[in-house]
Structures are given as C-alpha cells and as structure tokens.
Design a protein around this motif. Structure first.
Motif, PDB file in Angstrom:
ATOM      1  N   PHE A 115      52.383  65.987  56.547  1.00  0.00           N
ATOM      2  CA  PHE A 115      51.467  65.113  55.796  1.00  0.00           C
ATOM      3  C   PHE A 115      50.016  65.502  56.068  1.00  0.00           C
ATOM      4  O   PHE A 115      49.217  65.656  55.141  1.00  0.00           O
ATOM      5  N   TRP A 116      49.654  65.657  57.351  1.00  0.00           N
ATOM      6  CA  TRP A 116      48.256  65.938  57.684  1.00  0.00           C
ATOM      7  C   TRP A 116      47.827  67.327  57.222  1.00  0.00           C
ATOM      8  O   TRP A 116      46.694  67.517  56.768  1.00  0.00           O
ATOM      9  N   ARG A 117      48.731  68.287  57.324  1.00  0.00           N
ATOM     10  CA  ARG A 117      48.390  69.629  56.848  1.00  0.00           C
ATOM     11  C   ARG A 117      48.076  69.599  55.346  1.00  0.00           C
ATOM     12  O   ARG A 117      47.102  70.192  54.888  1.00  0.00           O
ATOM     13  N   HIS A 118      48.928  68.888  54.608  1.00  0.00           N
ATOM     14  CA  HIS A 118      48.718  68.830  53.162  1.00  0.00           C
ATOM     15  C   HIS A 118      47.439  68.054  52.821  1.00  0.00           C
ATOM     16  O   HIS A 118      46.655  68.482  51.960  1.00  0.00           O
ATOM     17  N   ALA A 119      47.200  66.930  53.491  1.00  0.00           N
ATOM     18  CA  ALA A 119      46.006  66.109  53.195  1.00  0.00           C
ATOM     19  C   ALA A 119      44.727  66.892  53.469  1.00  0.00           C
ATOM     20  O   ALA A 119      43.796  66.901  52.638  1.00  0.00           O
ATOM     21  N   VAL A 231      44.382  69.718  40.469  1.00  0.00           N
ATOM     22  CA  VAL A 231      44.470  71.143  40.775  1.00  0.00           C
ATOM     23  C   VAL A 231      44.547  71.373  42.286  1.00  0.00           C
ATOM     24  O   VAL A 231      45.349  72.192  42.768  1.00  0.00           O
ATOM     25  N   ALA A 232      43.719  70.649  43.072  1.00  0.00           N
ATOM     26  CA  ALA A 232      43.733  70.820  44.533  1.00  0.00           C
ATOM     27  C   ALA A 232      45.087  70.443  45.107  1.00  0.00           C
ATOM     28  O   ALA A 232      45.609  71.120  46.013  1.00  0.00           O
ATOM     29  N   ASN A 233      45.692  69.382  44.607  1.00  0.00           N
ATOM     30  CA  ASN A 233      47.012  68.970  45.082  1.00  0.00           C
ATOM     31  C   ASN A 233      48.062  70.029  44.757  1.00  0.00           C
ATOM     32  O   ASN A 233      48.928  70.343  45.574  1.00  0.00           O
ATOM     33  N   THR A 234      47.971  70.616  43.584  1.00  0.00           N
ATOM     34  CA  THR A 234      48.920  71.652  43.190  1.00  0.00           C
ATOM     35  C   THR A 234      48.771  72.907  44.061  1.00  0.00           C
ATOM     36  O   THR A 234      49.756  73.487  44.533  1.00  0.00           O
TER      37      THR A 234
END
Length: 703
Positions: A115-119, A231-234
């Motif tokens: 979770f933290w890496r992705h956030a 876009v950033a989430n993708t």
C-alpha cells in the motif's frame, strides 16, 4: 476463499486515528519538531511522506476551529502555517501516542508495504506529471496521489484481509470498486472522497479520488487533476507498462510512451531510496491477528487508561496557552478535532443574566438561543443529566428542532453534546456535528470524552476566576478613586469659598489701601486650589497618606461611595455607628479603605437582592486585647452566615466565594493588610443572622 461479511455499520472515513501511520515518519516528525531551527518546508516534506499524518493535518486545519483562517487549499506548507507549529506538533504527538497504545487491526505487513509503496509512487508520479504538463499546483497533485487510496485502509481496519482479497479476485483495475462494494458494502474511492470532501477544499481533489478508477475515455475533458491522478495511478502499478496505459495517457495529455517510461523509471529510483529510509520493506507497524499475543482484560484496561490520560495531557499545553475565553474556546475546538477527528465543534454557554445558552461563534450560530427550560434537545439533556447526549438515538425523542437545525447547518447526520461542568457550576456544552458512522466510535471513547470535558471545564473555570479577580481589582480601584475624588473635591471647596468671599470684599474695598493684602490672600488661596486639583491628575507614585488617619472620616467618605455603588442598587441599608473621640491613627489610610471596601462588598454579595438586608459599619475606641489598646472597626450583616467549619478556613486565599459565602481572595487581602498595620481580623456569627467581622487597629501610643 469465503465471502467477506458486510458490516451493518457504515464505514467511518473520519476516524484517521484508527489508520496506521508509518513509524519512521512519525519518529522523524517528532524529532524535527524538537529542532528549534526547523522550517515549515522541512516539516511539510516529512509530513508528505505519510498519507495518514497528512490527512490529519488537513482535517484539523479545515475544521470549524479554523473557519476564519482555514486554507481551503490542498497545500501542506499552507496548512502548517495555519495550524502553527505547536498545534501541528500536538497532532503528531497524539498520533504517536494513539498508535503506541492501540492494538491496530491486523492488516498483514506485506499488504501494508504494498500500500505505502503504491501511495508514495503515485504521489511522486502525479507531481512529475503535473510539472511535465504545466499544471499550476504540483504540490496539490502530489497530495492527491498520496491520499488517493486512503479508503482501502478504512476498509482494511475492519476487514484485515481486504487488500489481499481484492488483489486476488480482481481481473482488472477498473473492477476494484465494484468488487469492494460486493464484498464490503463500500468502495475505497467513495470512502476516500468522502473524507476529503469534509475538508471543503477549494479543489477538485475529492473528485479526483472518487473517479480515479474510471476509464480514460470517460475522463477526457475533465479537470486536469482528475486526469493527472488517473494516469499517475495507472503508471504506479506493479509490472510492465502496458499498451492500454500508454493509450490512456496519450488521449488525456498527449504523452508519448517513451516519456511515460522515463517518468516511471525516475520515480522507481526515488522509491527504492525512500522505501529503505522509511523501513517499508520490513514494516512492523501492524501485526496479523494470528500472531498477536492476546492481552488480559486487566492489561487492556490499563493500557487504555494510560493512553487516555496521556492523550489528555498531550493537549493540555495547547489549552494552557490561552489567555482569554475566546482563545481558550478556539484551542478546545482544535484539541477536540485532534483527539476525536471532529470537524464541527462549537460551544453554547449560559448568559449570566438570563441563563439562556448562546453560541459565541460568528455568523448564523449567534442567532441560536437554547432555553434550558424549553423544548428538549441534546444540550438541555446533557445539562440535565450531566452526561453525553446525542440526537441519533433510534427513539423518537432523539432529535429536537434545534438539533435538526444544527445538523443541517453543519451538513452532518446529527449532533452530540459534551457537558462542561465543575462540582458546583454548569459552564456550558461542547456541541459537535457527527455522522452515523462516527457515533459508535465516539461512544466507545466515553471515558476519554469525559476526561477531556473535565480538563476543558477546569481550564474554563480557572480562566473565569482569574477574570473575576481582575474585574474585582479594577472595580476596587474605581471605587477607591471615586472616594478619593470626593475627598479631594470636598477639600477644594473650602479655599474656593474663601476665594468667593474675598472677591466679594474686593468689590467693596477696591481703591482702598488694604486691597493689596486682600489680593495677596486671593493669590495664596488660588495657588492652594491649583495644588489640590493637581492631585486629581496624579496617576502614579505612592498614594498612601503620610500623615495621621481620621478613621471615622475615612469610613464616612467611603461609605457614601459604597452606598451608591453596592448597597442601594441591591436594596441594602448601610448603617453607620461611629464612636466619637477616636484619635487619629498613625498610618494606613489606603489600607483601611481597601479593608472596608472588601468587607462591605462581601457582605453585599452575601445578602444579594434583599429588601430587609442591612450592613453596619461601626467604630469603637479603647478595646483592650492581650494587654494592648486598639481601635475597633466592625462590619456586620444580617445575611445567611456560614457554618463553623467554613469560618475556620475563611481567610485562606484558596477558599472560593460562592453564593452567600463570605470568602475568597478578598478576605485574604483583608487579613494581609490588617497584619501589615500590626492589627488583627476575626469573624464570628451575628446573633441576628449573618456575620460580624472585627478589625483591631493599634491605638496611637499603645506600644
């Protein structure tokens, strides 16, 4: 894998204290606050590494406590400026305390790492994309990326395996919100957006979070922040960059696959360093339920008690800085938001003259007046029962008209009132807007709420007592100045009379030889008037009379002022019984006036509004006590009196004067002034009811 059960309770997005923060960030932030040279930019950079702490700072800064100064923009630096470093430090401290003592729900450590890496990766990519596309607020884009998945933790603290379940079952990223609604009754996009919406930002941040899983074609033409987050989430997903992501980014911003890969690679390098520094790869902040060692009920209660006391102590410094009631109430509202994640916190306080409860907040709240004897609502119930009351009860008596009005005004499901009272006095109510989701969590913190209320009431009572003492001292000075002015003007009347007489004689004698002597006398008396009137403008220096003191004249002059200001307005008779022939005292004119003023004031307050009340001022000469001669000054009243045990503590400065009690700081001053004059003061019951205060002052020549 079995279906997850959907909880009947709505998710509480506002309960940020239940969500796990990164220990490394909390520790670094507390250390930074201890550095007296730290700047806002450094603090904002540290806070920006943790979504939970960032959200908590934004929640407090955009709460009702800061309506007049709220940033209404999604900027951590501006948020810190609004909060002030002390409040920001308190937020960090309460976060650390809460998570030190709380046994957080068992989200597996690997899921938390992911979770933290992705956030953080999404936040960095959103910021880089904003800079690349010339979006004017790259910091806002960073914050949007950091907070976009907060709803996953809101679900995860109730369903610890939720992150893993969704990941295993999901065929496509676009299916995640639908699957979450099926499994848990809510999706992380809506939960995160609901939290951000409660801050009422002038920003599309909430919408960006709500729609970040929408297909790219549905976002064409939408606000840039919505497209940036999508876009950033993708781009921040694990695995290789696929064609669909490139096509979507190209359709939304016209970005080439080569540029996207470059931005992704730069962000990945930063994330390796950041993850290592934050200890994400070996997170120990949350343990699984299977590995957690069960605590005994006694240990659990002990931990909870220590946590509650520590949290309350953590906000004491915040409240202790207030030097007036308005500043204190603002501080209390901030602390309530910090401790309980409440967005709308207001106060209804009784008006001394009418007993009606009024809000001190600006705007439409000033128009609300709550009658304690009127229709029932949460405030009147809290006042009557001296316990927490809310309007979300299932029974029909839950919400009154005022409750429904306040809930509509604040945009909440209902209201909750925390009564503020001391052992002897109701001070008002702290009224907060609450949602149906928040209520169970708040009621579960009943003891902490009551500890907080007691702390608030103590600070408010102390502040009001201090204000009463200041007002009383100001009133004392005013009355003594009034008496002094009367005496000076009386003294000025004699030479003015002589002036008038001589002016009359001059009209008769003008032209005779003796006129020069008459003019000399006129000049002398005129100069004396000037000197007397000059004393009226003397605002400094020692005003204590240096010569002998006429006790009866001092009492008689001050009595006229006290009769006008204190006695007659209450219907109290002031009686003088002054013995003739009392010799002038050696010193203490100002002290005697202060003694008389305090004793008469206390007697008047004890009698209250009384058609039969009377205060007697009496003097006597040649009182023999312990082989020494004294002059006696007596102040007696026919009021309610006091029990023997209270009279024994009467002259202690810590005794509180309430209702008919002759007590408080004024009597401690009387004792001190009397002792400075080498005298004594005592109190006894009056045979006709009330009290008699006897002041003995050394008679001149008594040794």
């Amino acid at each position: 894998m079995p279906e997850a059960s959907v909880s009947p309770q709505p998710f509480d997005s506002t309960d940020l204290l239940a969500l796990p923060a990164l220990p490394a960030v909390v520790g670094e932030l507390l250390a930074a606050f201890d550095d007296e040279n730290v700047d806002v930019q450094t603090l904002a950079h540290i806070i920006g590494r943790d979504a939970i702490i960032s959200a908590r700072m934004l929640t407090v800064a955009n709460s009702a406590a800061y309506h007049s100064r709220a940033p209404r923009v999604s900027s951590l630096e501006r948020t810190l400026t609004v909060l002030g470093l002390e409040t920001a430090k308190t937020i960090a401290l309460t976060t650390a305390i809460h998570q030190t003592f709380s046994k957080l729900r068992g989200i597996p450590a690997a899921d938390m790492d992911r979770f933290w890496r992705h956030a953080l990766g999404c936040a960095h990519l959103a910021q880089r994309l904003a800079q690349t596309t010339a979006y004017p607020a790259p910091d806002e884009a960073y914050l949007c990326g950091l907070l976009h998945d907060l709803g996953k933790l809101v679900i995860g603290v109730r369903h610890p395996t939720a992150l893993q379940e969704v990941r295993v079952r999901t065929r496509s990223r676009d299916d995640i919100p639908t699957l979450e609604r099926q499994l848990f009754g809510a999706d992380h996009c809506e939960l995160g957006a609901t939290l951000v919406e409660s801050w009422r930002l002038r920003s599309f941040l909430a919408d960006a979070i709500r729609f970040h899983h929408q297909a790219a074609e549905e976002l064409r033409g939408a606000h840039p922040l919505l497209r940036l987050l999508h876009v950033a989430n993708t781009l921040s997903q694990d695995g290789e960059l696929d064609d669909a992501a490139c096509i979507g980014a190209d359709s939304l911003f016209g970005l080439t696959p080569a540029l996207l890969r470059q931005l992704r690679a730069e962000s990945a390098r930063e994330m390796v360093l950041l993850a290592t520094s934050l200890g994400i790869a070996k997170s120990v902040m949350v343990v699984s339920d299977e590995l957690a060692t069960p605590l005994s009920p006694t240990r659990t209660r002990l931990d909870r008690s220590v946590q509650e006391l520590t949290l309350v102590n953590g906000v004491q410094a915040e409240m202790g800085q207030a030097d007036d009631e308005t500043a204190l109430l603002e501080s209390v509202a901030r602390c309530a938001t910090i401790l309980f994640d409440l967005g709308e916190v207001h106060f209804f306080l009784p008006e001394p003259q009418t007993g009606m409860l009024h809000s001190h907040d600006p705007g439409v709240l000033r128009e609300f007046v709550i009658d304690p004897a009127g229709a029932e609502n949460v405030v009147t119930r809290a006042l009557r029962d001296q316990r927490i009351s809310h309007s979300l009860a299932e029974e029909s008596t839950g919400a009154g008209i005022v409750d429904r009005q306040l809930a509509r005004l604040w945009g909440t499901d209902g209201v909750l009132c925390l009564p503020l009272h001391t052992a002897t006095e109701f001070l008002g109510g702290l009224v907060a807007g609450v949602s149906q989701a928040q209520l169970p969590r708040l009621l579960a913190q009943n003891r902490l709420l009551h500890l907080f209320a007691a702390e608030v009431a103590g600070h408010l009572d102390t502040l009001r007592q201090r204000e009463r003492r200041r007002n009383r001292a100001h009133e004392d000075r005013r009355l003594l100045e009034q008496q002094r002015l009367r005496a000076v003007l009386h003294e000025a009347a004699n030479p003015l009379t002589i002036l008038r007489n001589y002016l009359h004689l001059l009209t008769v004698k003008l032209g005779e030889p003796s006129v020069q002597d008459d003019l000399r006398v006129l000049r002398e008396e005129t100069e004396r008037v000037g000197r007397i009137l000059l004393r009226l403008s003397d605002q400094g220096g020692d005003r204590e009379a240096t010569g002998p003191v006429d006790l009866n004249a001092t009492v008689r002059d001050l009595a006229r002022v006290l009769d006008d200001a204190l006695c007659r307005p209450r219907g109290i008779r002031l009686v003088l019984e002054l013995a003739d022939g009392i010799p002038p005292l050696a010193k203490g004119g100002d002290a005697i006036r202060q003694i008389v003023l305090n004793l008469v004031r206390n007697a008047a307050e004890a009698l209250g509004q009384s058609s039969s009340g009377a205060i007697t001022l009496a003097t006597r000469d040649n009182i023999n006590w312990h082989g020494r001669s004294y002059v006696e000054l007596v102040v007696a009243d026919n009021g309610p009196g006091l029990p023997d045990e209270q009279r024994a503590r009467l002259f202690q400065p810590t005794t509180s004067a309430k209702g008919g009690e002759h007590a408080g700081l004024g009597l401690a001053i009387v004792r001190n002034l009397t002792e400075e004059l080498d005298g004594s003061v005592s109190c006894r019951s009056n045979s006709g009811g009330g009290l008699i205060f006897q002041v003995l002052l050394p008679r001149p020549g008594s040794g």
